[in-house]
Scaffold this motif. Sequence first.
Motif, short mmCIF file in Angstrom:
data_model
loop_
_atom_site.label_atom_id
_atom_site.label_comp_id
_atom_site.label_asym_id
_atom_site.label_seq_id
_atom_site.Cartn_x
_atom_site.Cartn_y
_atom_site.Cartn_z
N VAL A 1 0.85 -1.18 0.00
CA VAL A 1 0.00 0.00 0.00
C VAL A 1 0.89 1.24 0.00
N TYR A 2 0.63 2.18 -0.93
CA TYR A 2 1.45 3.37 -1.09
C TYR A 2 0.61 4.63 -0.88
N ASP A 3 1.28 5.65 -0.37
CA ASP A 3 0.65 6.97 -0.28
C ASP A 3 0.55 7.57 -1.68
N PRO A 4 -0.63 8.04 -2.11
CA PRO A 4 -0.77 8.52 -3.50
C PRO A 4 0.03 9.79 -3.79
N LEU A 5 0.42 10.56 -2.77
CA LEU A 5 1.14 11.80 -3.01
C LEU A 5 2.66 11.59 -2.97
N SER A 6 3.15 10.97 -1.92
CA SER A 6 4.59 10.77 -1.78
C SER A 6 5.10 9.48 -2.40
N LEU A 7 4.17 8.54 -2.71
CA LEU A 7 4.50 7.22 -3.26
C LEU A 7 5.39 6.41 -2.32
N VAL A 8 5.31 6.72 -1.03
CA VAL A 8 6.03 5.94 -0.02
C VAL A 8 5.14 4.79 0.44
N ARG A 9 5.73 3.63 0.56
CA ARG A 9 4.95 2.48 0.99
C ARG A 9 4.60 2.62 2.47
N THR A 10 3.30 2.44 2.74
CA THR A 10 2.81 2.58 4.10
C THR A 10 2.35 1.26 4.71
N GLY A 11 2.28 0.21 3.92
CA GLY A 11 1.84 -1.07 4.44
C GLY A 11 2.28 -2.21 3.56
N LEU A 12 2.50 -3.37 4.19
CA LEU A 12 2.92 -4.56 3.45
C LEU A 12 2.36 -5.80 4.14
N THR A 13 1.66 -6.64 3.38
CA THR A 13 1.14 -7.89 3.90
C THR A 13 1.42 -9.00 2.90
N THR A 14 1.59 -10.20 3.41
CA THR A 14 1.78 -11.38 2.56
C THR A 14 0.85 -12.49 3.04
N GLU A 15 0.37 -13.29 2.10
CA GLU A 15 -0.49 -14.41 2.45
C GLU A 15 -0.34 -15.51 1.41
N ARG A 16 -0.57 -16.73 1.86
CA ARG A 16 -0.54 -17.90 0.97
C ARG A 16 -1.91 -18.56 1.00
N ILE A 17 -2.45 -18.80 -0.19
CA ILE A 17 -3.79 -19.34 -0.33
C ILE A 17 -3.71 -20.66 -1.09
N LYS A 18 -4.40 -21.67 -0.57
CA LYS A 18 -4.52 -22.93 -1.30
C LYS A 18 -5.61 -22.75 -2.35
N THR A 19 -5.25 -22.85 -3.64
CA THR A 19 -6.19 -22.57 -4.71
C THR A 19 -7.01 -23.78 -5.14
N ALA A 20 -6.56 -24.98 -4.80
CA ALA A 20 -7.30 -26.18 -5.19
C ALA A 20 -6.84 -27.34 -4.32
N ASP A 21 -7.68 -28.34 -4.24
CA ASP A 21 -7.31 -29.55 -3.49
C ASP A 21 -6.15 -30.25 -4.19
N PRO A 22 -5.25 -30.85 -3.43
CA PRO A 22 -4.13 -31.56 -4.06
C PRO A 22 -4.61 -32.78 -4.85
N LEU A 23 -3.79 -33.17 -5.81
CA LEU A 23 -4.07 -34.34 -6.64
C LEU A 23 -3.05 -35.43 -6.34
N SER A 24 -3.53 -36.65 -6.20
CA SER A 24 -2.65 -37.81 -6.07
C SER A 24 -3.01 -38.77 -7.19
N LEU A 25 -2.07 -38.99 -8.10
CA LEU A 25 -2.36 -39.75 -9.31
C LEU A 25 -1.39 -40.91 -9.47
N GLY A 26 -1.90 -42.01 -9.97
CA GLY A 26 -1.10 -43.13 -10.42
C GLY A 26 -1.32 -43.31 -11.91
N LEU A 27 -0.26 -43.29 -12.69
CA LEU A 27 -0.35 -43.34 -14.15
C LEU A 27 0.36 -44.57 -14.67
N ALA A 28 -0.21 -45.20 -15.69
CA ALA A 28 0.41 -46.36 -16.33
C ALA A 28 0.06 -46.35 -17.81
N SER A 29 0.97 -46.83 -18.64
CA SER A 29 0.71 -46.88 -20.07
C SER A 29 1.52 -47.99 -20.71
N ALA A 30 1.04 -48.45 -21.86
CA ALA A 30 1.75 -49.45 -22.67
C ALA A 30 1.56 -49.07 -24.12
#
Length: 362
Positions: A162-191
Amino acid sequence: FLADASGGLPAAGTIADAEPYRRTLGLDEIGQPSVQGTIYQGGFTYLQGGMSASFSDMLGDRSLGIGAQFGGTLEDIGGGLVYVNRRHRVNWAASVGVSPYAIGYLTRQDNPTDITVREVVERQVCRCAEAAASFPLNATTRLEVSGAAQSLTFSRDVRTSVYDPLSLVRTGLTTERIKTADPLSLGLASAALVRDSTFFGATGPLYGSRSRIEVGRSSGSLEYNTLLLDWRRYLMPFRPVTFAIRALHYGRYGLDSDSERLIGLYTGYQEFIHGYGVGSFRPAECPASGGVGDCGIFESLIGSRIAVVNVEVRAPLKGLLTGELEYGRLPIDVAAFFDSRLAWSAAESPTFAGGSRRVVRS
């Protein structure tokens, strides 16, 4: 050397002591290591890099490749190991690794009281193990089998400044991690049963045939079967003209064959059909049809099952002038082609089966 051809050579009749052959692996090469870093405003530092190396025995019967990479977070650390054994008639290989894939983008929102900038990283991590083997039945035909286990996770990292619109100095910083989908567990076979009797020229096959019949199975989080039928024939009725014909089908069948978590099969690539690349569509070809981003002609190129037929006539430019199979110093082919393709799914059948998907030709 002309004056003294024997210089540096052992004396005549000298026989070096024999040593037993050792099948130990030795270092072949080391890939160029790389490290790079970036320091952002506020002291945020991002480092990334990687390295690789390969080993083999003297005869090349066995080889080993290793690689590692690191990025800005623990989720971006990856590596892999590949082993190939060609010592016996049955060639086999195995691999294991962690492969992170990430793409990033920025968003900006200007508000009366602040400016919000979001740095977003979409990440997919595959923790995978795979094995494959090939057994030659004769000089042109072989049998291939493979199996794999995959665990895939999906996440999104969002770094909001987040930046101040006049001075362009950053006034805030946040980070987050979001799980976007359920994990996949796959077994693959081919011939697969593979046949190849082609003879190549400077720019491609001249005559012979190639084919591949492959069946596959996915189990676990997604249940479906795959079928690949690929047949190619090359004829040279007279020099230097080659007629090339290909018929291909690939499809997913079963319970989850049309799952939204599987990417659609796109038939607009140039190796399938000419003139339907991603950037080849005009706005007039995609009239508004309800949803944002809808484009009927583009959507018709995507499905879970595809069929492609290609016919090509080609010859080297110099050979057309001489009547012989000649390429000259710069190999250039002159070609004419006919392409036809069809993409459909379990929900949308082809027109000849009572559905709405049409055959596209070029």
